[in-house]
Design a protein around this motif. Structure first.
Motif, PDB file in Angstrom:
ATOM      1  N   ARG A 131     -32.429 -52.752  51.536  1.00  0.00           N
ATOM      2  CA  ARG A 131     -32.517 -52.671  52.852  1.00  0.00           C
ATOM      3  C   ARG A 131     -31.654 -53.775  53.288  1.00  0.00           C
ATOM      4  NH1 ARG A 131     -37.210 -54.412  54.942  1.00  0.00           N
ATOM      5  NH2 ARG A 131     -36.663 -53.165  56.972  1.00  0.00           N
ATOM      6  N   ARG A 132     -31.703 -55.080  52.645  1.00  0.00           N
ATOM      7  CA  ARG A 132     -30.705 -56.135  53.003  1.00  0.00           C
ATOM      8  C   ARG A 132     -29.190 -55.748  52.955  1.00  0.00           C
ATOM      9  NH1 ARG A 132     -27.671 -60.047  51.449  1.00  0.00           N
ATOM     10  NH2 ARG A 132     -27.913 -59.500  49.177  1.00  0.00           N
ATOM     11  N   ARG A 145     -27.985 -53.155  55.633  1.00  0.00           N
ATOM     12  CA  ARG A 145     -28.236 -54.032  57.006  1.00  0.00           C
ATOM     13  C   ARG A 145     -27.081 -54.538  57.238  1.00  0.00           C
ATOM     14  NH1 ARG A 145     -31.883 -57.386  56.320  1.00  0.00           N
ATOM     15  NH2 ARG A 145     -33.586 -55.881  56.338  1.00  0.00           N
ATOM     16  N   HIS A 174     -27.514 -50.437  59.737  1.00  0.00           N
ATOM     17  CA  HIS A 174     -28.556 -49.660  59.789  1.00  0.00           C
ATOM     18  C   HIS A 174     -30.013 -50.431  59.221  1.00  0.00           C
ATOM     19  CE1 HIS A 174     -27.272 -45.743  61.227  1.00  0.00           C
ATOM     20  NE2 HIS A 174     -26.119 -45.975  60.585  1.00  0.00           N
ATOM     21  N   GLU A 175     -31.010 -49.958  59.856  1.00  0.00           N
ATOM     22  CA  GLU A 175     -32.118 -50.700  59.322  1.00  0.00           C
ATOM     23  C   GLU A 175     -32.911 -49.649  58.507  1.00  0.00           C
ATOM     24  OE1 GLU A 175     -34.583 -53.763  58.626  1.00  0.00           O
ATOM     25  OE2 GLU A 175     -32.965 -54.156  59.854  1.00  0.00           O
TER      26      GLU A 175
END
Length: 309
Positions: free
Chosen positions: A284-285, A288, A293-294
């Motif tokens: 996710r990091r 991002r 995008h999250e």
């Protein structure tokens, strides 16, 4: 042990309870990742009435968690406090078909639901062949695949709330959206009513075969995995964002981003729940930072960490 005290309290409040109560029960073998700590108390109700009896008698301060087939689930290493409920057996695992209407217990695997519909020449549910979960999870997540979603075929869902009351929710009351439903969190679904349409058995089974072939060709289904990890952001594909962020094959402890399909995380052997969740957070990091995008988890993460326990 606190878990035995809790069992004694439950049996004292509901002496007529017929279901099985197990203390400090390992949950790792009940999840597809094969990781996670124990349930303080694991309850397997005898039937819907038994479930209602237990919930009605249980102290409202005791947390309640429901698990299904464990296919889309991370149980954290510290386990799950309170009562964990797992439905099974004939009362929650039957499929009844009347014309183009199908009622299924929430312990029924999605793949079996698809097969039962095909055998009865009921079209519209073949997409469930590609979902490795159960009816209960499909209701909670508006599960879908290969062009179909639960919202397309559901008429109503039946369940028991936290106070032991029987509830029936219409399709509109389920509040479906992408990989989500807005039904109250405290309702434990026990069955679902679907409506398909008349079809040709051979054609439906051929469509299911296509779904199976596509899944086997694109997904690491023979690995210890939890299925699709992240929801697709608006206007983008999660796997493409993950790939572009350089995460394909990325490892974290005993966990790895699948080389075959990078929206799948796998337990390479010896992974902990913390490894898998930590890998997901690292993905996710990176997404991002590289795309803006999250990513949001599609896999459910429950329980407490080992440190918290």
């Amino acid at each position: 042990m606190a878990s035995m005290t809790l069992i004694d309290d439950i049996r004292g409040a509901a002496p007529a309870l017929r279901g099985r109560l197990l203390a400090n029960q390992s949950l790792a073998d009940l999840t597809w990742f094969r990781v996670g700590g124990p349930a303080e108390v694991l309850f397997s109700p005898a039937d819907e009435e038994d479930l209602a009896l237990m919930l009605g008698a249980l102290d409202p301060a005791i947390p309640v968690t429901v698990i299904g087939l464990g296919s889309n689930l991370i149980v954290r290493d510290g386990g799950i406090p309170g009562v964990t409920i797992r439905l099974g057996g004939r009362p929650f695992g039957s499929v009844e078909i009347d014309g183009d209407s199908i009622r299924a217990g929430t312990a029924v695997p999605d793949m079996r639901l698809a097969k039962s519909a095909a055998e009865a020449s009921v079209d519209g549910l073949a997409f469930y062949r590609g979902i490795p979960g159960s009816v209960g999870g499909a209701l909670r997540m508006n599960a879908g695949a290969h062009g179909g979603e639960t919202t397309d075929v559901l008429v109503e869902a039946r369940g028991i709330d936290r106070f032991g009351n029987l509830r029936t929710l219409t399709h509109a009351q389920m509040g479906f959206s992408y990989r989500h439903c807005s039904a109250p969190d405290d309702i434990i679904f026990t069955s679902a009513l679907y409506r398909g349409r008349p079809g040709n058995r051979e054609e439906i089974e051929a469509e299911m075969d296509r779904v199976t072939a596509a899944r086997e060709a694109a997904q690491p289904i023979r690995e210890r995995t939890g299925g699709s990890t992240f929801k697709n952001p608006d206007g983008a594909k999660a796997w493409q964002l993950i790939d572009a962020a350089g995460c394909r094959g990325l490892t974290y402890g005993g966990a790895q981003v699948s080389e075959m399909h990078c929206n799948f995380l796998i337990n390479r052997g010896g992974a902990t729940a913390a490894d898998i969740e930590g890998l997901g957070e690292e993905v996710r990091r990176r997404v991002r930072e590289t795309s803006g995008h999250e990513l949001h988890w599609e896999i459910k993460r429950i329980g407490v960490t080992a440190d918290a326990a």
